[in-house]
Design a protein around this motif. Sequence first.
Motif, mmCIF file in Angstrom:
data_model
loop_
_atom_site.group_PDB
_atom_site.id
_atom_site.type_symbol
_atom_site.label_atom_id
_atom_site.label_comp_id
_atom_site.label_asym_id
_atom_site.label_seq_id
_atom_site.Cartn_x
_atom_site.Cartn_y
_atom_site.Cartn_z
ATOM 1 N N HIS A 216 16.227 28.420 9.768
ATOM 2 C CA HIS A 216 14.979 28.406 9.180
ATOM 3 C C HIS A 216 13.774 28.535 10.159
ATOM 4 C CE1 HIS A 216 17.448 28.591 5.486
ATOM 5 N NE2 HIS A 216 18.116 27.513 5.923
ATOM 6 N N ARG A 217 13.204 29.667 10.348
ATOM 7 C CA ARG A 217 12.066 29.758 11.302
ATOM 8 C C ARG A 217 10.763 29.157 10.799
ATOM 9 N NH1 ARG A 217 12.014 35.479 13.640
ATOM 10 N NH2 ARG A 217 12.437 35.919 11.527
ATOM 11 N N TYR A 218 10.450 29.319 9.368
ATOM 12 C CA TYR A 218 9.313 29.144 8.590
ATOM 13 C C TYR A 218 9.303 27.722 7.818
ATOM 14 C CZ TYR A 218 9.050 34.104 9.991
ATOM 15 O OH TYR A 218 8.935 35.141 10.468
ATOM 16 N N ASP A 219 10.205 26.791 8.456
ATOM 17 C CA ASP A 219 9.980 25.731 7.787
ATOM 18 C C ASP A 219 8.970 24.851 8.380
ATOM 19 O OD1 ASP A 219 12.272 25.806 6.204
ATOM 20 O OD2 ASP A 219 13.794 24.838 7.564
ATOM 21 N N GLU B 110 21.641 32.975 12.109
ATOM 22 C CA GLU B 110 21.355 33.530 10.532
ATOM 23 C C GLU B 110 20.846 32.351 9.631
ATOM 24 O OE1 GLU B 110 22.946 36.825 7.776
ATOM 25 O OE2 GLU B 110 24.325 35.779 8.540
ATOM 26 N N GLN B 111 21.517 31.197 10.008
ATOM 27 C CA GLN B 111 21.215 30.031 9.009
ATOM 28 C C GLN B 111 20.166 29.057 9.638
ATOM 29 O OE1 GLN B 111 23.135 29.809 6.568
ATOM 30 N NE2 GLN B 111 24.185 31.638 7.259
#
Length: 65
Positions: free
Chosen positions: A34-37, A31-32
Amino acid sequence: MIFDSIKVFIIFLACTIVFYFGLRAMHSEYEQFHRYDHPDGPAVKVFNSEEDFLNRFQLFFRFEE
């Protein structure tokens, strides 16, 4: 016969509980994330937005993607 059924039920219940809490732990871990960094390092842009739709459509049928 009933004792064996109770043992199977308890084993099934224990495995279900372990699986459930394992999924919850994985969910809280990812959940922590970040896929879109923006990517680090030498990233290459794959999609060219300047290409028009008709040209891309013709390539689609030519190469049978």
